[in-house]
Design a protein around this motif. Structure first.
Motif, PDB file in Angstrom:
ATOM      1  N   CYS A 228      47.964  55.504  34.929  1.00  0.00           N
ATOM      2  CA  CYS A 228      47.083  54.272  34.911  1.00  0.00           C
ATOM      3  C   CYS A 228      46.332  53.754  36.175  1.00  0.00           C
ATOM      4  CB  CYS A 228      47.708  52.843  34.443  1.00  0.00           C
ATOM      5  SG  CYS A 228      48.203  53.354  32.691  1.00  0.00           S
ATOM      6  N   ILE A 229      47.392  53.374  37.011  1.00  0.00           N
ATOM      7  CA  ILE A 229      47.781  53.594  38.411  1.00  0.00           C
ATOM      8  C   ILE A 229      45.851  54.037  39.376  1.00  0.00           C
ATOM      9  CG2 ILE A 229      48.617  53.207  40.554  1.00  0.00           C
ATOM     10  CD1 ILE A 229      50.966  52.012  39.862  1.00  0.00           C
ATOM     11  N   ILE A 234      41.033  55.198  41.901  1.00  0.00           N
ATOM     12  CA  ILE A 234      39.927  56.221  42.077  1.00  0.00           C
ATOM     13  C   ILE A 234      38.761  56.108  41.538  1.00  0.00           C
ATOM     14  CG2 ILE A 234      39.278  58.559  41.844  1.00  0.00           C
ATOM     15  CD1 ILE A 234      42.504  59.013  41.664  1.00  0.00           C
ATOM     16  N   MET A 235      38.817  55.482  39.468  1.00  0.00           N
ATOM     17  CA  MET A 235      38.145  54.803  38.774  1.00  0.00           C
ATOM     18  C   MET A 235      37.170  53.632  38.689  1.00  0.00           C
ATOM     19  SD  MET A 235      38.562  58.149  36.549  1.00  0.00           S
ATOM     20  CE  MET A 235      37.068  58.573  35.409  1.00  0.00           C
ATOM     21  N   LEU A 257      44.670  45.934  42.466  1.00  0.00           N
ATOM     22  CA  LEU A 257      44.175  47.283  41.415  1.00  0.00           C
ATOM     23  C   LEU A 257      45.623  47.632  40.899  1.00  0.00           C
ATOM     24  CD1 LEU A 257      44.199  49.998  44.705  1.00  0.00           C
ATOM     25  CD2 LEU A 257      42.909  49.746  42.861  1.00  0.00           C
ATOM     26  N   TYR A 258      46.174  46.310  40.850  1.00  0.00           N
ATOM     27  CA  TYR A 258      47.650  46.079  40.118  1.00  0.00           C
ATOM     28  C   TYR A 258      47.964  45.793  38.754  1.00  0.00           C
ATOM     29  CZ  TYR A 258      51.615  43.930  37.825  1.00  0.00           C
ATOM     30  OH  TYR A 258      51.979  42.851  37.432  1.00  0.00           O
ATOM     31  N   LYS A 259      46.689  44.711  39.010  1.00  0.00           N
ATOM     32  CA  LYS A 259      46.221  43.755  37.093  1.00  0.00           C
ATOM     33  C   LYS A 259      44.883  44.847  36.190  1.00  0.00           C
ATOM     34  CE  LYS A 259      46.663  39.327  39.517  1.00  0.00           C
ATOM     35  NZ  LYS A 259      45.317  38.937  39.731  1.00  0.00           N
ATOM     36  N   LYS A 260      44.164  45.826  37.208  1.00  0.00           N
ATOM     37  CA  LYS A 260      43.163  46.814  36.247  1.00  0.00           C
ATOM     38  C   LYS A 260      44.797  47.643  35.881  1.00  0.00           C
ATOM     39  CE  LYS A 260      39.398  45.308  36.509  1.00  0.00           C
ATOM     40  NZ  LYS A 260      38.500  45.374  35.262  1.00  0.00           N
ATOM     41  N   ALA A 261      45.396  48.394  36.351  1.00  0.00           N
ATOM     42  CA  ALA A 261      46.284  49.136  35.637  1.00  0.00           C
ATOM     43  C   ALA A 261      46.974  48.746  35.132  1.00  0.00           C
ATOM     44  CB  ALA A 261      46.850  50.155  37.256  1.00  0.00           C
ATOM     45  N   THR A 278      52.718  49.710  41.659  1.00  0.00           N
ATOM     46  CA  THR A 278      51.551  50.668  42.071  1.00  0.00           C
ATOM     47  C   THR A 278      51.418  50.225  43.663  1.00  0.00           C
ATOM     48  OG1 THR A 278      50.339  48.692  40.780  1.00  0.00           O
ATOM     49  CG2 THR A 278      48.981  48.831  42.647  1.00  0.00           C
ATOM     50  N   GLN A 279      51.782  50.167  44.896  1.00  0.00           N
ATOM     51  CA  GLN A 279      52.054  49.703  46.241  1.00  0.00           C
ATOM     52  C   GLN A 279      52.652  51.400  46.504  1.00  0.00           C
ATOM     53  OE1 GLN A 279      53.826  47.334  48.159  1.00  0.00           O
ATOM     54  NE2 GLN A 279      52.680  46.628  49.795  1.00  0.00           N
ATOM     55  N   GLY A 280      53.497  51.357  46.047  1.00  0.00           N
ATOM     56  CA  GLY A 280      54.019  53.175  46.576  1.00  0.00           C
ATOM     57  C   GLY A 280      52.955  54.386  45.977  1.00  0.00           C
TER      58      GLY A 280
END
Length: 443
Positions: A228-229, A234-235, A257-261, A278-280
């Motif tokens: 998901c991340i 990427i997308m 990115l975290y909220k989207k994932a 997400t950061q990792g």
């Protein structure tokens, strides 16, 4: 009866040696069974010279915190630390110099002040920035550089920078690099004398690149929080472009990115997406635990102490790489990693690469990312005759973009040498001599 008159004595009390360093002086001022008699100096001047040495620690995370503490307790008095990150609540379980009240503050600054408070007499100068923000003059001031990094890219950058600093006319330009790394219950420490021994780029094939997840999995059937991340990274980012350019170190970008994932994971009933994960994933951060950090930091600081005092032979010219494993029990293994003549950083010859001349340039560039000795993300390519493709600046990218659909056989000759560079790796310039694996079909 008159009272006795108290007269202040003019005599000064004898200087009492600081008892904190008695154990260190037993090592610094007495020869041991492995001491090199030619380079060892047991005088007080040698001890003073060690205390005046200037050391740079790169990274103030789990490994960096331990390294700072160990160096201060090893008798080093002048230490600098550089780290661009701020403290997150997830750091507190293993980065022991930080407290709840420090969340949001600079790692380098908090770590420096904490160690200075606990170890009197040590001076630690923090730098809250990227290592790439500093110039050659900054790195020239240090006697030893110690890395406590969680990023392969950062290691490669500082490695190439220290190699470039070396001037054979100036012995002080050679800066020993001590590198520590951990992953779970495994770790390694190594000593590099730039241009003289195997460097990080020589050893890059020991760090296998993360396996790529097929785009079809990310787009249709994600099964893990990492999927998901990666989908958001990427997308979703490419489709929505919330910011002009993704900055992996910008909390606002990582939060997007975290909220989207997280929304993606909830859609497929997948748990485990966190800001930290997400950061990792985005920064390719290597996981670590406190006990391994402590062991590897101790090894790195032990090497710095040996280099500074000559009390014992260090890792470096013979056995230069120590591996540690604590999965089942405690196991270490030390070996010599050989210097490579075709290393793009410290070598002097081009590597041979066999390619299909019928591949397009775009396919060739994608293949570079999968090569363990290259691991390039945004490579630019030049041949002996011309510029084939440049990722930046934008004007050159536009000018060379039409080459992406051309076949390699149209752009280079069989046996021709090319140079490949990547903006994130500083001055690294890979040299490859291309050999065609099959005949080139021009039509």
């Amino acid at each position: 009866m008159s009272q006795p008159v108290m007269v202040a004595s003019t005599l000064q009390a004898p200087t009492v040696p600081d008892s904190r360093w008695i154990y260190l002086d037993n090592v610094r001022q007495k020869k041991g069974p492995f001491t090199d008699e030619e380079s060892f100096d047991a005088s007080g001047e040698a001890v003073s010279a060690m205390e005046k040495m200037k050391l740079l620690v790169i990274g103030a995370g789990g490994l960096g915190c331990e390294i700072l503490k160990d160096l201060a307790l090893s008798g080093f008095k002048d230490i600098h630390v550089i780290d661009m990150d701020t403290i997150d609540v997830s750091n507190l379980n293993r980065q022991f110099l930080f407290r709840q009240s420090d969340v949001g503050k600079s790692k380098a600054e908090v770590a420096a002040r904490f160690v200075e408070k606990r170890v009197k007499g040590v001076s630690i100068t923090p730098h809250n920035c990227k290592i790439q923000d500093k110039d050659d003059e900054f790195y020239m001031q240090f006697n030893i550089v110690i890395c406590g990094l969680d990023s392969i890219e950062a290691r490669r950058w500082i490695n190439s920078t220290l190699v470039d600093l070396v001037d054979n006319e100036n012995p002080e330009s050679l800066k020993p690099l001590i590198d520590g790394g951990t992953e779970g219950f495994k770790g390694q420490s190594r000593v590099i004398f730039p241009t003289m021994t195997s460097c990080i780029e020589c050893q890059l094939d020991m760090h296998a690149p993360r396996a790529a997840v097929p785009l079809c999995t990310l787009a249709t059937i994600p099964r893990q929080p990492e999927h998901c991340i990666e989908w958001a990274h990427i997308m979703a980012w490419e489709q929505e472009k919330p910011f002009p350019k993704l900055d992996n170190d910008d909390p606002e970008h990582i939060t997007w990115l975290y909220k989207k994932a997280l929304a993606r994971a909830q859609e497929f009933n997948i748990s485990g997406v966190t800001y930290s994960l997400t950061q990792g994933v985005v920064k390719n951060i290597i996981p670590a635990i406190a006990s391994t950090n402590a062991i590897i930091a101790a090894s790195c600081c032990n090497e710095a102490f040996k280099i500074a005092t000559s009390t014992n032979p260090s890792l470096g010219f013979e056995e230069n790489y120590m591996m540690y494993s604590g999965n089942d029990s405690i196991y270490t293994y030390t070996f010599k990693h050989e210097k490579k003549d075709d290393c793009p950083v410290c070598g002097n010859i081009a590597r041979n690469m066999e390619i299909d001349p019928n591949f397009t340039l775009e396919e060739f560039i994608e293949s570079l990312a999968a090569r363990p000795e290259a691991q390039l993300k945004k490579p630019s390519i030049r041949s002996e005759q011309k510029t084939i493709y440049m990722q930046s600046p934008e004007s050159l990218e536009l000018k060379t973009r039409p080459n992406l659909v051309k076949k390699m056989g149209e752009l280079v000759e069989d046996g021709e040498e090319i140079g490949v560079s990547d903006p994130s790796l500083g001055s690294v310039n890979f040299k490859y001599r291309l050999r065609f694996s099959k005949p080139f079909k021009s039509h």
